[in-house]
Design an enzyme around this catalytic site. Sequence first.
Site, PDB file in Angstrom:
ATOM      1  N   LEU A 168       4.022   1.839 -16.167  1.00 52.42           N
ATOM      2  CA  LEU A 168       4.310   3.123 -15.540  1.00 52.42           C
ATOM      3  C   LEU A 168       5.637   3.071 -14.820  1.00 52.42           C
ATOM      4  O   LEU A 168       6.102   1.998 -14.443  1.00 52.42           O
ATOM      5  CB  LEU A 168       3.216   3.444 -14.516  1.00 52.42           C
ATOM      6  CG  LEU A 168       1.916   3.966 -15.097  1.00 52.42           C
ATOM      7  CD1 LEU A 168       0.870   4.081 -14.005  1.00 52.42           C
ATOM      8  CD2 LEU A 168       2.134   5.327 -15.738  1.00 52.42           C
ATOM      9  N   PHE A 191       0.972   1.432  -7.582  1.00 54.88           N
ATOM     10  CA  PHE A 191      -0.446   1.126  -7.752  1.00 54.88           C
ATOM     11  C   PHE A 191      -1.154   0.853  -6.420  1.00 54.88           C
ATOM     12  O   PHE A 191      -2.346   1.127  -6.277  1.00 54.88           O
ATOM     13  CB  PHE A 191      -0.622  -0.080  -8.676  1.00 54.88           C
ATOM     14  CG  PHE A 191      -0.399   0.235 -10.127  1.00 54.88           C
ATOM     15  CD1 PHE A 191      -1.282   1.061 -10.816  1.00 54.88           C
ATOM     16  CD2 PHE A 191       0.696  -0.288 -10.814  1.00 54.88           C
ATOM     17  CE1 PHE A 191      -1.093   1.352 -12.162  1.00 54.88           C
ATOM     18  CE2 PHE A 191       0.899   0.003 -12.165  1.00 54.88           C
ATOM     19  CZ  PHE A 191       0.000   0.827 -12.838  1.00 54.88           C
ATOM     20  N   TYR A 228       0.429  -7.395 -15.764  1.00 52.16           N
ATOM     21  CA  TYR A 228       0.844  -6.615 -16.933  1.00 52.16           C
ATOM     22  C   TYR A 228       0.977  -7.539 -18.143  1.00 52.16           C
ATOM     23  O   TYR A 228       1.343  -8.704 -18.001  1.00 52.16           O
ATOM     24  CB  TYR A 228       2.174  -5.899 -16.659  1.00 52.16           C
ATOM     25  CG  TYR A 228       2.606  -5.032 -17.817  1.00 52.16           C
ATOM     26  CD1 TYR A 228       1.843  -3.912 -18.171  1.00 52.16           C
ATOM     27  CD2 TYR A 228       3.726  -5.344 -18.580  1.00 52.16           C
ATOM     28  CE1 TYR A 228       2.208  -3.129 -19.258  1.00 52.16           C
ATOM     29  CE2 TYR A 228       4.099  -4.558 -19.665  1.00 52.16           C
ATOM     30  CZ  TYR A 228       3.332  -3.449 -19.999  1.00 52.16           C
ATOM     31  OH  TYR A 228       3.688  -2.676 -21.075  1.00 52.16           O
ATOM     32  N   TYR A 282       9.353  -9.658 -20.850  1.00 51.51           N
ATOM     33  CA  TYR A 282       8.268  -9.536 -19.877  1.00 51.51           C
ATOM     34  C   TYR A 282       7.283 -10.701 -19.951  1.00 51.51           C
ATOM     35  O   TYR A 282       7.436 -11.693 -19.261  1.00 51.51           O
ATOM     36  CB  TYR A 282       7.555  -8.163 -19.963  1.00 51.51           C
ATOM     37  CG  TYR A 282       6.805  -7.920 -18.679  1.00 51.51           C
ATOM     38  CD1 TYR A 282       7.365  -7.187 -17.637  1.00 51.51           C
ATOM     39  CD2 TYR A 282       5.564  -8.527 -18.454  1.00 51.51           C
ATOM     40  CE1 TYR A 282       6.718  -7.055 -16.420  1.00 51.51           C
ATOM     41  CE2 TYR A 282       4.902  -8.406 -17.240  1.00 51.51           C
ATOM     42  CZ  TYR A 282       5.485  -7.659 -16.228  1.00 51.51           C
ATOM     43  OH  TYR A 282       4.842  -7.546 -15.023  1.00 51.51           O
ATOM     44  N   ALA A 337       0.783  -1.235   0.000  1.00 55.76           N
ATOM     45  CA  ALA A 337       0.000   0.000   0.000  1.00 55.76           C
ATOM     46  C   ALA A 337       0.815   1.286   0.000  1.00 55.76           C
ATOM     47  O   ALA A 337       0.254   2.373   0.012  1.00 55.76           O
ATOM     48  CB  ALA A 337      -0.904   0.014   1.232  1.00 55.76           C
ATOM     49  N   LYS A 356       3.136 -14.055 -13.695  1.00 55.33           N
ATOM     50  CA  LYS A 356       1.844 -13.404 -13.937  1.00 55.33           C
ATOM     51  C   LYS A 356       0.809 -14.424 -14.430  1.00 55.33           C
ATOM     52  O   LYS A 356      -0.364 -14.332 -14.068  1.00 55.33           O
ATOM     53  CB  LYS A 356       1.995 -12.246 -14.937  1.00 55.33           C
ATOM     54  CG  LYS A 356       2.775 -11.044 -14.383  1.00 55.33           C
ATOM     55  CD  LYS A 356       2.162 -10.473 -13.113  1.00 55.33           C
ATOM     56  CE  LYS A 356       2.846  -9.184 -12.650  1.00 55.33           C
ATOM     57  NZ  LYS A 356       2.399  -8.765 -11.299  1.00 55.33           N
ATOM     58  N   THR A 399       7.640   2.976 -11.850  1.00 55.24           N
ATOM     59  CA  THR A 399       7.583   2.734 -10.402  1.00 55.24           C
ATOM     60  C   THR A 399       8.934   2.138 -10.019  1.00 55.24           C
ATOM     61  O   THR A 399       9.753   1.827 -10.891  1.00 55.24           O
ATOM     62  CB  THR A 399       6.476   1.737  -9.996  1.00 55.24           C
ATOM     63  OG1 THR A 399       6.781   0.456 -10.549  1.00 55.24           O
ATOM     64  CG2 THR A 399       5.101   2.175 -10.458  1.00 55.24           C
ATOM     65  N   PHE A 417       6.344  -2.934   3.248  1.00 52.84           N
ATOM     66  CA  PHE A 417       7.653  -3.241   3.827  1.00 52.84           C
ATOM     67  C   PHE A 417       8.563  -2.063   3.537  1.00 52.84           C
ATOM     68  O   PHE A 417       9.119  -1.954   2.444  1.00 52.84           O
ATOM     69  CB  PHE A 417       8.188  -4.519   3.175  1.00 52.84           C
ATOM     70  CG  PHE A 417       9.168  -5.279   4.038  1.00 52.84           C
ATOM     71  CD1 PHE A 417       9.470  -4.886   5.323  1.00 52.84           C
ATOM     72  CD2 PHE A 417       9.785  -6.421   3.541  1.00 52.84           C
ATOM     73  CE1 PHE A 417      10.363  -5.603   6.112  1.00 52.84           C
ATOM     74  CE2 PHE A 417      10.686  -7.144   4.313  1.00 52.84           C
ATOM     75  CZ  PHE A 417      10.970  -6.737   5.604  1.00 52.84           C
ATOM     76  N   GLU A 418       8.679  -1.158   4.488  1.00 57.02           N
ATOM     77  CA  GLU A 418       9.447   0.064   4.266  1.00 57.02           C
ATOM     78  C   GLU A 418      10.443   0.303   5.390  1.00 57.02           C
ATOM     79  O   GLU A 418      10.261  -0.174   6.501  1.00 57.02           O
ATOM     80  CB  GLU A 418       8.499   1.266   4.143  1.00 57.02           C
ATOM     81  CG  GLU A 418       7.489   1.163   2.996  1.00 57.02           C
ATOM     82  CD  GLU A 418       8.127   1.219   1.607  1.00 57.02           C
ATOM     83  OE1 GLU A 418       9.292   1.637   1.485  1.00 57.02           O
ATOM     84  OE2 GLU A 418       7.439   0.833   0.636  1.00 57.02           O
TER      85      GLU A 418
HETATM   86  P1  NAI Z   1       5.970  -0.693  -6.212  1.00 59.29           P
HETATM   87  O1  NAI Z   1       7.389  -1.096  -6.110  1.00 59.29           O
HETATM   88  O2  NAI Z   1       5.649   0.733  -6.348  1.00 59.29           O
HETATM   89  O3  NAI Z   1       5.141  -1.234  -4.922  1.00 59.29           O
HETATM   90  C1  NAI Z   1       5.459  -2.408  -4.253  1.00 59.29           C
HETATM   91  C2  NAI Z   1       4.774  -2.444  -2.903  1.00 59.29           C
HETATM   92  O4  NAI Z   1       5.025  -3.726  -2.308  1.00 59.29           O
HETATM   93  C3  NAI Z   1       5.287  -1.419  -1.884  1.00 59.29           C
HETATM   94  O5  NAI Z   1       4.205  -0.965  -1.106  1.00 59.29           O
HETATM   95  C4  NAI Z   1       6.237  -2.226  -1.001  1.00 59.29           C
HETATM   96  O6  NAI Z   1       6.393  -1.733   0.319  1.00 59.29           O
HETATM   97  C5  NAI Z   1       5.498  -3.535  -0.989  1.00 59.29           C
HETATM   98  N1  NAI Z   1       6.334  -4.686  -0.635  1.00 59.29           N
HETATM   99  C6  NAI Z   1       7.412  -5.189  -1.289  1.00 59.29           C
HETATM  100  N2  NAI Z   1       7.874  -6.282  -0.655  1.00 59.29           N
HETATM  101  C7  NAI Z   1       7.059  -6.481   0.407  1.00 59.29           C
HETATM  102  C8  NAI Z   1       7.004  -7.450   1.440  1.00 59.29           C
HETATM  103  N3  NAI Z   1       7.861  -8.469   1.511  1.00 59.29           N
HETATM  104  N4  NAI Z   1       6.040  -7.321   2.388  1.00 59.29           N
HETATM  105  C9  NAI Z   1       5.153  -6.299   2.353  1.00 59.29           C
HETATM  106  N5  NAI Z   1       5.146  -5.373   1.382  1.00 59.29           N
HETATM  107  C10 NAI Z   1       6.088  -5.459   0.431  1.00 59.29           C
HETATM  108  O7  NAI Z   1       5.375  -1.553  -7.397  1.00 59.29           O
HETATM  109  P2  NAI Z   1       4.164  -1.369  -8.427  1.00 59.29           P
HETATM  110  O8  NAI Z   1       4.737  -1.072  -9.753  1.00 59.29           O
HETATM  111  O9  NAI Z   1       3.091  -0.531  -7.873  1.00 59.29           O
HETATM  112  O10 NAI Z   1       3.675  -2.889  -8.510  1.00 59.29           O
HETATM  113  C11 NAI Z   1       2.528  -3.383  -7.872  1.00 59.29           C
HETATM  114  C12 NAI Z   1       1.920  -4.471  -8.742  1.00 59.29           C
HETATM  115  O11 NAI Z   1       1.484  -3.885  -9.973  1.00 59.29           O
HETATM  116  C13 NAI Z   1       2.914  -5.586  -9.114  1.00 59.29           C
HETATM  117  O12 NAI Z   1       2.237  -6.821  -9.120  1.00 59.29           O
HETATM  118  C14 NAI Z   1       3.307  -5.212 -10.538  1.00 59.29           C
HETATM  119  O13 NAI Z   1       3.728  -6.318 -11.296  1.00 59.29           O
HETATM  120  C15 NAI Z   1       1.986  -4.667 -11.047  1.00 59.29           C
HETATM  121  N6  NAI Z   1       2.068  -3.843 -12.265  1.00 59.29           N
HETATM  122  C16 NAI Z   1       3.024  -2.862 -12.400  1.00 59.29           C
HETATM  123  C17 NAI Z   1       3.124  -2.138 -13.574  1.00 59.29           C
HETATM  124  C18 NAI Z   1       4.144  -1.070 -13.748  1.00 59.29           C
HETATM  125  O14 NAI Z   1       4.386  -0.670 -14.885  1.00 59.29           O
HETATM  126  N7  NAI Z   1       4.724  -0.555 -12.704  1.00 59.29           N
HETATM  127  C19 NAI Z   1       2.195  -2.386 -14.713  1.00 59.29           C
HETATM  128  C20 NAI Z   1       1.186  -3.373 -14.427  1.00 59.29           C
HETATM  129  C21 NAI Z   1       1.154  -4.091 -13.251  1.00 59.29           C
HETATM  130 NA    NA Z   2       2.115  -0.978  -5.076  1.00 61.41          NA
END
Ligand code: NAI
Ligand code: NA
Length: 395
Positions: free
Chosen positions: A272, A52, A224, A234, A48, A243, A274, A73-74
């Site tokens: 996007l 996304f 994705y 990918y 969170a 996926k 990230t 996890f921060e």
């Molecule tokens: P992000 O890196 O911004 O967010 C990851 C989140 O997971 C963060 O809140 C982080 O604290 C948390 N996290 C990581 N390891 C953790 C753990 N062990 N325990 C608890 N929390 C943990 O990543 P993003 O890009 O928002 O990705 C979220 C989902 O969206 C993923 O499944 C990704 O594949 C998918 N997605 C991403 C796209 C992109 O272009 N960025 C496109 C389409 C889907």
């Molecule tokens: Na996220």
Amino acid sequence: MIIEPKTRGFICLTSHPKGCEQNVLNQINYVKERPVKNGPKKVLVIGASTGFGLASRITAAYGSKAATIGAFFEKSPSEGRPASPGWYNSAAFEAQAHKDGLYAKSINGDAFSNEIKVQTIDLIKADLGEIDLLIYSLASPVRTHPDTGERFKSVLKPIGNTFTDNTVDFHTGEVKEISISPCTEDDIKNTVNVMGGEDWQMWIDQLKSAGVLSKDFKTVAYSYIGPSLTEAVYRKGTIGRAKDHLEATAFKITDALKDIDGKAYVSVNKALVTQASSAIPVIPLYISLLYKVMKEQGIHEGCIEQIERLFNARLYAENLEVDEAGRIRIDDWEMREDVQTKVLELWKQATTKNLPEIGDLKGYETDFYNLFGFKVQGVDYDKDVNEMVSIPSLQ
Ligand code: NAI
Ligand code: NA
């Protein structure tokens, strides 16, 4: 302290609390003007704090006044050492939500572990009783299996053949060829273990056994697909297998939720910038061309625009449209034929010299810095800031 960006490759080692706060407030303001009719009321978001997942938490809270529990996890700050951006984002979100009379609590720790699951369930029982929506938005390079203790590492590699194509180092703007050798069988297994659906299913199983899922409960995980340009690394690479597994898990979860009329969905989102995506080879060049084309056509979206549309036009709309594989598609604009034709055309021409014009390298770079709270409009970076920001519910 004065905090400046300190980048190393595709990561930034510092982050700015005020910039992170401004990003969160901008997203809140965007959603406030776009209420979600019949939206969720009690929501758990896993992952969170950034990307996304953060946008999902904000959309639930400010689109439909939902109580939110955010798991992530921060890294907390220490004197002279800023926290990770997701920490500051969550601190800013909670502080604002509390001011606005919204329930918001956070859980910081490894969501793959049983311990964090138990802690989350206890919090739901104590404060909310049940949840009606769970957003699963984890992105992690590693996972320790909660039952066996085995540690898995995910990789971003092609399957079968060496992949060779262009990518860009957005710090220098240099477009250059890279080759990635194919993965091993173990790489596939490990990546599926980390980014596949097993942990999502474990969460649902444990929440259901604890009796904290409401009738008509919904859960959504993010996936994705992308164009043929990026397919080898990918969707047809190791991460694509994960996926595939995640998408198959949605059906299993829906089956397991029959008695409460629950439903699991996968939403396919747009590419996007990230923290997760900047680590994937080739994607930065694709994104910088995609941004250019989508901005020119007036259809560019960031995380908050994507998720607000997911809630309003899909998840809580009167008819929920899905594709032939049962997936929600909010990558529809990215995948439009006119968009993809143009991106492919530009891809063939892209060089170090012309990329700043034919691609949106600036936009990519700005988005990257924004992830860490830098280069955010309206923030005075010459001003001293307190790095020791706490997350209200974690004090
Ligand atoms: P992000 O890196 O911004 O967010 C990851 C989140 O997971 C963060 O809140 C982080 O604290 C948390 N996290 C990581 N390891 C953790 C753990 N062990 N325990 C608890 N929390 C943990 O990543 P993003 O890009 O928002 O990705 C979220 C989902 O969206 C993923 O499944 C990704 O594949 C998918 N997605 C991403 C796209 C992109 O272009 N960025 C496109 C389409 C889907
Ligand atoms: Na996220």
